[in-house]
Design an enzyme around this catalytic site. Structure first.
Site, short mmCIF file in Angstrom:
data_model
loop_
_atom_site.label_atom_id
_atom_site.label_comp_id
_atom_site.label_asym_id
_atom_site.label_seq_id
_atom_site.Cartn_x
_atom_site.Cartn_y
_atom_site.Cartn_z
N LYS A 84 5.37 -36.62 27.55
CA LYS A 84 5.30 -35.78 28.76
C LYS A 84 6.66 -35.09 29.01
O LYS A 84 7.58 -35.25 28.24
CB LYS A 84 4.86 -36.64 29.94
CG LYS A 84 3.55 -37.43 29.68
CD LYS A 84 2.31 -36.56 29.66
CE LYS A 84 1.08 -37.22 29.05
NZ LYS A 84 0.50 -38.33 29.77
C1 PLP Z 1 -0.69 -39.29 30.00
C2 PLP Z 1 -1.83 -39.10 30.90
C3 PLP Z 1 -2.25 -40.07 31.82
C4 PLP Z 1 -1.76 -41.48 31.85
O1 PLP Z 1 -0.42 -41.66 31.90
P1 PLP Z 1 0.27 -42.96 31.29
O2 PLP Z 1 1.65 -42.89 31.85
O3 PLP Z 1 0.23 -42.84 29.79
O4 PLP Z 1 -0.48 -44.16 31.77
C5 PLP Z 1 -3.27 -39.74 32.70
N1 PLP Z 1 -3.85 -38.54 32.68
C6 PLP Z 1 -3.50 -37.60 31.79
C7 PLP Z 1 -4.20 -36.28 31.82
C8 PLP Z 1 -2.50 -37.85 30.86
O5 PLP Z 1 -2.18 -36.90 29.96
#
Ligand code: PLP
Length: 406
Positions: A202
């Site tokens: 991210k």
């Molecule tokens: C990455 C992601 C999540 C979850 O986040 P984590 O920190 O990996 O638990 C939820 N929704 C979307 C769309 C994502 O890309």
């Protein structure tokens, strides 16, 4: 200028020379010495968790997004669970979300005993379709969870207006959209609660981590309670206030969903670089757009002009009518060229678990059809110009090979 000589070469999948010697992943963290120093200094400090860096990180995220509060969690999925709890979702409640997302956007509803209702996506943006939301709403609907797919904000004005009219809570899954803008406003300041994830792919990372931003005092209080076992020492919340200074109460069935100071320190350092990260992502996306626009066989990401994507992902769509191969062959051919392509996402309702719950193929025909065409190509801030060129060369090489004879 990079001369495109490999364009007509034999595909690596047929024994030709790959465009790259080394594998380029679709996404990756950007960690520098300053990040490392921040983590080391925290390791040497009195607090590894529940110390001052957590609050400092939350304050910075709140400031960056223009929200009143930010409540951190050990990952984005836990943060979504907290938001669903804070929204009061429970058995019998329905929550509308998109199938074109990671499973966590829907799972948080199930964690709370609620029922997931999938609304299909808009065929241009692949974001949740407001008309579908309107059709799927019932008297049991309690919340909407739109996802800002690839970093482009969903139709937030329409969604918020509809939610206001029907007393629904909006939890925006902004795992893709830290730093994105919607009609001049930062994502994180618009929905009732907004979730950001700090997983390494991210925009900024804490290893694992997530956060909810909100302007609501009530949601803030419930989020804080939920991430610490449902336990509080807050005198305003305690049922008995005269037991003694050791006293605390468990008021709700919460979890231990806290982030650590080690992670928050990394997050603080990462957040200080968000502008350059976003700029680099946008620059690479622009290069891709220019390289691929009008190219037969592919469709570049559709962008609405009243919002600015934060470009978490660059998702090409294959126009299979113009190609002699399916997404599978093109995916595999690009992998052999050492380009780390990916697919975001398998529609959530098609996973075996959701199939067992009774969700059938056909409930979201647009998402299901587009699933067969989407291809994520590498995009992350530390990619070099040469890396981006390699991606462009490889995509053109593979498409040239598979383009249907006319
Ligand atoms: C990455 C992601 C999540 C979850 O986040 P984590 O920190 O990996 O638990 C939820 N929704 C979307 C769309 C994502 O890309």
């Amino acid at each position: 200028m990079i001369v495109d000589t490999s364009d007509k070469g034999t595909l690596a999948i047929f024994g030709g020379k790959p465009v790259r010697e080394t594998y380029l992943p679709y996404g990756k963290q950007s960690i520098d010495d300053e990040d490392v120093q921040m983590v080391i200094s925290t390791l040497r400090s009195p607090f590894l968790t529940q110390g001052p860096r957590i609050k400092a990180f939350e304050d910075e995220v709140a400031r960056f997004t223009g929200s009143k509060y930010a409540v951190s969690f050990c990952n984005g999925t836990a943060a979504l669970h907290g938001a669903a709890f804070a929204a009061g979702i429970t058995m019998g409640d329905e929550v509308i979300t998109t199938p074109m997302t990671f499973a966590a956007s829907a799972n948080c509803v199930l964690y709370c005993g609620g029922t997931v209702v999938f609304a299909d996506v808009d065929s241009n943006t692949l974001n949740i379709d407001i008309n579908e939301i309107k059709q799927k709403r019932t008297d049991r609907t309690k919340a909407i969870i739109p996802v800002d797919y690839t970093g482009q904000p969903a139709d937030l004005d329409e969604i918020m207006d509809f939610a206001r009219d029907h007393g629904l809570v909006v939890i925006e899954d902004s795992a893709h959209s830290l730093g994105a803008m919607y009609k001049g406003k930062k994502v994180g300041s618009i929905a009732d609660m907004t979730m950001f994830s700090f997983h390494p792919v991210k925009h900024i990372t804490t290893g694992e981590g997530g956060i909810i931003t909100t302007d609501s005092d009530e949601f803030f209080e419930r989020l804080i309670l939920f991430r610490t076992h449902g336990i509080t020492r807050d005198l305003n919340l305690l049922e008995k206030t005269t037991e003694g200074p050791w006293y605390y109460e468990m008021l709700e069935l919460g979890f231990n969903y806290r982030i650590t100071d080690i992670q928050a320190a990394l997050g603080l350092s990462q957040l200080s670089k968000i502008d350059s990260f976003l700029e680099r992502r946008k620059a690479i996306a622009k290069r891709y757009n220019e390289a691929f626009e009008g190219l037969e066989g592919i469709i570049i990401p559709y962008q609405k002009d009243d919002r600015i994507s934060s470009w978490h992902l660059y998702v090409l769509r294959l126009n299979l009518h113009h190609l002699r191969a399916g997404r599978r062959e093109i995916f595999e051919a690009l992998h052999q060229e050492n380009i780390g392509v990916n697919v975001h996402y398998i529609p959530v309702h098609l996973h075996p678990y959701y199939q067992r719950l009774g969700y059938r193929k056909g409930i979201a025909p647009v998402a299901e059809a587009e699933y067969g065409t989407i291809l994520t190509i590498p995009l992350f801030p530390t990619m070099s110009d040469q890396d981006a060129s390699d991606v462009i060369i490889a995509v053109k090489k593979v498409l040239n090979h598979y383009r249907a004879a006319r």
